[in-house]
Design a protein around this motif. Structure first.
Motif, PDB file in Angstrom:
ATOM      1  N   THR A  58       0.835  -1.200   0.000  1.00  0.00           N
ATOM      2  CA  THR A  58       0.000   0.000   0.000  1.00  0.00           C
ATOM      3  C   THR A  58       0.872   1.253   0.000  1.00  0.00           C
ATOM      4  O   THR A  58       0.637   2.195  -0.761  1.00  0.00           O
ATOM      5  CB  THR A  58      -0.929   0.021   1.230  1.00  0.00           C
ATOM      6  OG1 THR A  58      -1.712  -1.165   1.247  1.00  0.00           O
ATOM      7  CG2 THR A  58      -1.833   1.231   1.212  1.00  0.00           C
ATOM      8  N   LEU A 103      -6.697   2.257  -7.603  1.00  0.00           N
ATOM      9  CA  LEU A 103      -7.482   1.041  -7.371  1.00  0.00           C
ATOM     10  C   LEU A 103      -6.729   0.056  -6.475  1.00  0.00           C
ATOM     11  O   LEU A 103      -7.303  -0.484  -5.520  1.00  0.00           O
ATOM     12  CB  LEU A 103      -7.847   0.386  -8.703  1.00  0.00           C
ATOM     13  CG  LEU A 103      -8.688  -0.885  -8.608  1.00  0.00           C
ATOM     14  CD1 LEU A 103     -10.052  -0.569  -8.002  1.00  0.00           C
ATOM     15  CD2 LEU A 103      -8.834  -1.523  -9.974  1.00  0.00           C
ATOM     16  N   ILE A 104      -5.452  -0.143  -6.758  1.00  0.00           N
ATOM     17  CA  ILE A 104      -4.624  -1.045  -5.944  1.00  0.00           C
ATOM     18  C   ILE A 104      -4.544  -0.531  -4.511  1.00  0.00           C
ATOM     19  O   ILE A 104      -4.665  -1.316  -3.559  1.00  0.00           O
ATOM     20  CB  ILE A 104      -3.221  -1.185  -6.573  1.00  0.00           C
ATOM     21  CG1 ILE A 104      -3.296  -2.025  -7.844  1.00  0.00           C
ATOM     22  CG2 ILE A 104      -2.233  -1.794  -5.589  1.00  0.00           C
ATOM     23  CD1 ILE A 104      -2.035  -2.002  -8.668  1.00  0.00           C
ATOM     24  N   VAL A 155      -6.680   1.346  -2.849  1.00  0.00           N
ATOM     25  CA  VAL A 155      -7.971   1.170  -2.170  1.00  0.00           C
ATOM     26  C   VAL A 155      -8.181  -0.299  -1.783  1.00  0.00           C
ATOM     27  O   VAL A 155      -8.588  -0.603  -0.647  1.00  0.00           O
ATOM     28  CB  VAL A 155      -9.126   1.685  -3.056  1.00  0.00           C
ATOM     29  CG1 VAL A 155     -10.477   1.268  -2.514  1.00  0.00           C
ATOM     30  CG2 VAL A 155      -9.046   3.190  -3.192  1.00  0.00           C
ATOM     31  N   ILE A 156      -7.871  -1.205  -2.668  1.00  0.00           N
ATOM     32  CA  ILE A 156      -8.029  -2.644  -2.380  1.00  0.00           C
ATOM     33  C   ILE A 156      -7.096  -3.062  -1.254  1.00  0.00           C
ATOM     34  O   ILE A 156      -7.510  -3.738  -0.300  1.00  0.00           O
ATOM     35  CB  ILE A 156      -7.783  -3.479  -3.654  1.00  0.00           C
ATOM     36  CG1 ILE A 156      -8.916  -3.268  -4.650  1.00  0.00           C
ATOM     37  CG2 ILE A 156      -7.644  -4.964  -3.308  1.00  0.00           C
ATOM     38  CD1 ILE A 156      -8.658  -3.845  -6.027  1.00  0.00           C
ATOM     39  N   PHE A 157      -5.826  -2.661  -1.340  1.00  0.00           N
ATOM     40  CA  PHE A 157      -4.863  -3.046  -0.310  1.00  0.00           C
ATOM     41  C   PHE A 157      -5.190  -2.425   1.051  1.00  0.00           C
ATOM     42  O   PHE A 157      -5.004  -3.065   2.083  1.00  0.00           O
ATOM     43  CB  PHE A 157      -3.441  -2.674  -0.736  1.00  0.00           C
ATOM     44  CG  PHE A 157      -2.860  -3.592  -1.776  1.00  0.00           C
ATOM     45  CD1 PHE A 157      -3.443  -4.796  -2.098  1.00  0.00           C
ATOM     46  CD2 PHE A 157      -1.690  -3.248  -2.429  1.00  0.00           C
ATOM     47  CE1 PHE A 157      -2.896  -5.649  -3.054  1.00  0.00           C
ATOM     48  CE2 PHE A 157      -1.124  -4.085  -3.377  1.00  0.00           C
ATOM     49  CZ  PHE A 157      -1.730  -5.285  -3.693  1.00  0.00           C
ATOM     50  N   GLY A 214      -8.178  -1.767   2.125  1.00  0.00           N
ATOM     51  CA  GLY A 214      -9.303  -2.566   2.622  1.00  0.00           C
ATOM     52  C   GLY A 214      -8.844  -3.888   3.222  1.00  0.00           C
ATOM     53  O   GLY A 214      -9.282  -4.287   4.312  1.00  0.00           O
ATOM     54  N   ILE A 215      -7.946  -4.579   2.524  1.00  0.00           N
ATOM     55  CA  ILE A 215      -7.411  -5.853   3.035  1.00  0.00           C
ATOM     56  C   ILE A 215      -6.640  -5.619   4.321  1.00  0.00           C
ATOM     57  O   ILE A 215      -6.800  -6.356   5.311  1.00  0.00           O
ATOM     58  CB  ILE A 215      -6.508  -6.520   1.970  1.00  0.00           C
ATOM     59  CG1 ILE A 215      -7.332  -6.956   0.766  1.00  0.00           C
ATOM     60  CG2 ILE A 215      -5.759  -7.703   2.571  1.00  0.00           C
ATOM     61  CD1 ILE A 215      -6.501  -7.385  -0.429  1.00  0.00           C
TER      62      ILE A 215
END
Length: 171
Positions: A41, A73-74, A76-78, A80-81
Motif C-alpha cells: 500500500t 485502485l490497488i 484502495v483494495i490493499f 481494505g485488506i
C-alpha cells in the motif's frame, strides 16, 4: 516484481491456510499479513504521489496513461485488506500486544520494500546506512521496552532509593 509476488503469495497463504488454522492462537499471523499488504500500500501510494508530482510539474502527464488509475485502485483494495486483517488481530488480541508488533513488522517491511523498489539507499554512503539501521533498531528496542515494562509500578522514590549510596555501619 519478486518482492510483490512474494508478498502476495505469503499473504494468500496466510489468509487461506494459516489464518483459519492458527490465526486465533498466534498474534503474528494476521499482523504479518496486514504488514505485508501495508508495505505494498505504501509503495503504491508513493508511486501515485510521484505520478501526481510529475503531472503537476509539467514534466509528464502520467494521467494520460492507465498506471495512476491502477495505483488508486490497488491502494484502495490493499487498504481494505490491511484494515480487515488489522481489525481481526485487534478483535482477537489486546491492543497493547498488537500495536507494537504491528509497528515493528510494518516498518521493517516498508523499509525493505522502499529499498528494493525505489533503491533509496543507492545514493547513501555506508555511514548513513549504518546510522539509519541503528536508529531503526533503537526505535524497535524502545517499543519493546515500553511495552515490556508498562505494567510495572515504579515511582520516583524507587529510583531515588536505588541511586543513594549504601551506608555501612561503622562499629
Amino acid at each position: 516484481i519478486s518482492y510483490v509476488i512474494l508478498v502476495i503469495f505469503v499473504s494468500a497463504f496466510i489468509a487461506f491456510y494459516l489464518g483459519p488454522r492458527i490465526g486465533h492462537k498466534n498474534v503474528v499471523v494476521y499482523i504479518v499479513l496486514c504488514s505485508a499488504i501495508g508495505s505494498l500500500t505504501v509503495m503504491s501510494c508513493k508511486a501515485l504521489g510521484l505520478a501526481i508530482k510529475e503531472t503537476i510539474s509539467g514534466k509528464n502527464n502520467d494521467f494520460g496513461y492507465g498506471l495512476p488509475y491502477a495505483l488508486v485502485l490497488i491502494s484502495v483494495i490493499f487498504i481494505g485488506i490491511q484494515m480487515n486483517y488489522l481489525n481481526k488481530a485487534l478483535d482477537l488480541f489486546n491492543t497493547s500486544v498488537v500495536t507494537p508488533i504491528y509497528y515493528v513488522v510494518f516498518t521493517s517491511l516498508v523499509i525493505t520494500a522502499s529499498a528494493i523498489l525505489f533503491k533509496e539507499w543507492k545514493n547513501m554512503d555506508a555511514s548513513n546506512i549504518v546510522g539509519d539501521i541503528c536508529g531503526f533498531l533503537v526505535v524497535i528496542c524502545a517499543v519493546i521496552l515500553l511495552n515490556a515494562f508498562k505494567d510495572m509500578d515504579v515511582s520516583i522514590d524507587d529510583v531515588r532509593s536505588q541511586m543513594r549510596p549504601r551506608r555501612r555501619l561503622v562499629s
